[in-house]
Design an enzyme around this catalytic site. Structure first.
Site, PDB file in Angstrom:
ATOM      1  N   ASP A 254       0.830  -1.209   0.000  1.00  0.00           N
ATOM      2  CA  ASP A 254       0.000   0.000   0.000  1.00  0.00           C
ATOM      3  C   ASP A 254       0.858   1.250   0.000  1.00  0.00           C
ATOM      4  O   ASP A 254       1.762   1.388   0.852  1.00  0.00           O
ATOM      5  CB  ASP A 254      -0.868   0.048   1.262  1.00  0.00           C
ATOM      6  CG  ASP A 254      -2.262  -0.503   1.038  1.00  0.00           C
ATOM      7  OD1 ASP A 254      -2.758  -0.439  -0.103  1.00  0.00           O
ATOM      8  OD2 ASP A 254      -2.858  -0.993   2.016  1.00  0.00           O
TER       9      ASP A 254
ATOM     10  N   LYS B 209      -0.287  -0.623  -4.241  1.00  0.00           N
ATOM     11  CA  LYS B 209      -1.744  -0.446  -4.262  1.00  0.00           C
ATOM     12  C   LYS B 209      -2.066   0.979  -3.853  1.00  0.00           C
ATOM     13  O   LYS B 209      -1.405   1.539  -2.971  1.00  0.00           O
ATOM     14  CB  LYS B 209      -2.426  -1.448  -3.314  1.00  0.00           C
ATOM     15  CG  LYS B 209      -3.943  -1.268  -3.240  1.00  0.00           C
ATOM     16  CD  LYS B 209      -4.646  -2.465  -2.651  1.00  0.00           C
ATOM     17  CE  LYS B 209      -4.703  -2.515  -1.142  1.00  0.00           C
ATOM     18  NZ  LYS B 209      -5.331  -1.358  -0.475  1.00  0.00           N
TER      19      LYS B 209
ATOM     20  N   GLU C 184     -13.825  -2.915  -1.607  1.00  0.00           N
ATOM     21  CA  GLU C 184     -14.031  -3.118  -0.167  1.00  0.00           C
ATOM     22  C   GLU C 184     -15.429  -2.687   0.254  1.00  0.00           C
ATOM     23  O   GLU C 184     -15.864  -1.566  -0.039  1.00  0.00           O
ATOM     24  CB  GLU C 184     -12.959  -2.333   0.624  1.00  0.00           C
ATOM     25  CG  GLU C 184     -13.113  -2.496   2.123  1.00  0.00           C
ATOM     26  CD  GLU C 184     -11.881  -2.065   2.928  1.00  0.00           C
ATOM     27  OE1 GLU C 184     -10.830  -1.753   2.314  1.00  0.00           O
ATOM     28  OE2 GLU C 184     -11.972  -2.054   4.166  1.00  0.00           O
TER      29      GLU C 184
HETATM   30  O1  KIV Z   1      -4.618  -2.210   4.276  1.00  0.00           O
HETATM   31  C1  KIV Z   1      -5.289  -3.226   4.083  1.00  0.00           C
HETATM   32  O2  KIV Z   1      -5.213  -4.219   4.827  1.00  0.00           O
HETATM   33  C2  KIV Z   1      -6.176  -3.258   2.927  1.00  0.00           C
HETATM   34  C3  KIV Z   1      -7.097  -4.426   2.796  1.00  0.00           C
HETATM   35  C4  KIV Z   1      -8.196  -4.323   3.759  1.00  0.00           C
HETATM   36  C5  KIV Z   1      -7.583  -4.598   1.404  1.00  0.00           C
HETATM   37  O3  KIV Z   1      -6.164  -2.369   2.133  1.00  0.00           O
END
Ligand code: KIV
Length: 272
Positions: A91, A121, A190
């Site tokens: 992320d 992501k 989500e």
């Molecule tokens: O940060 C995270 O764990 C997520 C998931 C919930 C998809 O983005």
């Protein structure tokens, strides 16, 4: 494993697309550290997400907003050192890509260069399309994330199901198309209605991974600590707990404390 060579066949973004085409569901879990990532990878997960949920799960923050790019890089580096097979997606944290596309590219490059991760992501649709395109032009695969996007929690005000109303559902469908056309290799949806997630998944060539988005998508993701029963206060309807590890750890630690206090540990065979 490849039977002839004994070599592990790594999961790639192309493999995920093939899995969608062949109707094979994609499994994805979060991990934030070496030990857990090793266990999860060995057990055969397809994708490991170094999620910014580390902000909640690992650091105890109420939201995902406080975690920094440096902290995400630390977690991602630990995960990458453990993983032989899974595709590792990281992320980009809040504040590391929303400013402009140059900042977004620099953040994505830092993740790839300093951790060895395979993809990033990002949360959002049309508003971050330019950044996504710029990152993709640098050769970095991007996974999108729509629906309940926790980095926007203060805009939403609550963690309830998103896109129940027609206008928001329409925007989500348009955003999903924009992300696919921009070149994202996959999208996370989500906490949205199952019928909407199914429609989005059927309208796209790229795999759609759901969390609280029903059974009509191409794969599922859960936060590891939630499905293992370590984070026990979080109980949304979509969460299936596969273990009560929190209770097991509680039992083990209590036993250890009792054994130390009573002098039972260490015994004669447990010393030099
Ligand atoms: O940060 C995270 O764990 C997520 C998931 C919930 C998809 O983005």
């Amino acid at each position: 494993m490849s039977a002839s060579t004994g070599e592990i066949k790594k999961v790639t973004t192309h493999k995920l697309r093939e899995m969608k085409q062949n109707g094979e569901k994609i499994s994805m879990l979060t991990a934030y550290d070496f030990s857990m990532a090793k266990l999860v990878d060995r057990a055969g997960i397809d994708v490991i997400l170094v999620g910014d949920s580390a902000s909640n799960v690992m650091a105890g923050h109420e939201t995902t907003l406080p975690i920094t790019l440096d902290q995400m890089i630390y977690h991602a580096g630990s995960v990458i050192r453990a993983v032989d097979r899974a595709l590792v997606v990281v992320d980009l944290p809040f504040g590391s890509y929303q400013g402009n596309s140059k900042e977004a590219l620099n953040s994505a490059i830092r993740v790839m260069k300093e951790t060895g991760a395979h993809a990033v992501k990002m949360e959002g649709g049309s508003e971050i399309a330019e950044s996504i395109e710029r990152i993709l032009k640098a050769g970095i695969p991007v996974m999108g994330h729509l629906g309940l996007t926790p980095q926007s929690i203060y805009k939403f005000g609550t963690y309830t199901v998103r896109a129940k109303e027609e206008a928001e559902a329409q925007k989500l469908k348009e955003d999903a198309k924009i992300l696919e056309e921009a070149g994202c290799f996959s999208i996370v949806l989500e906490k949205i209605p199952a019928h909407l997630a199914r429609e989005v998944s059927q309208s796209l060539e790229i795999p759609v991974i759901g969390i609280g988005a029903g059974d009509g998508v191409d794969g599922q993701v859960l936060v590891l600590h939630d499905m293992l029963g370590i984070t026990t206060e979080f109980k949304p309807r979509f969460l299936r707990r596969y273990l009560e590890l929190g209770a097991e750890i509680d039992r083990a630690v209590k036993q250890y404390v009792a054994d130390v206090k009573s002098g039972d540990f260490p015994n004669a065979g447990e010393q030099y």
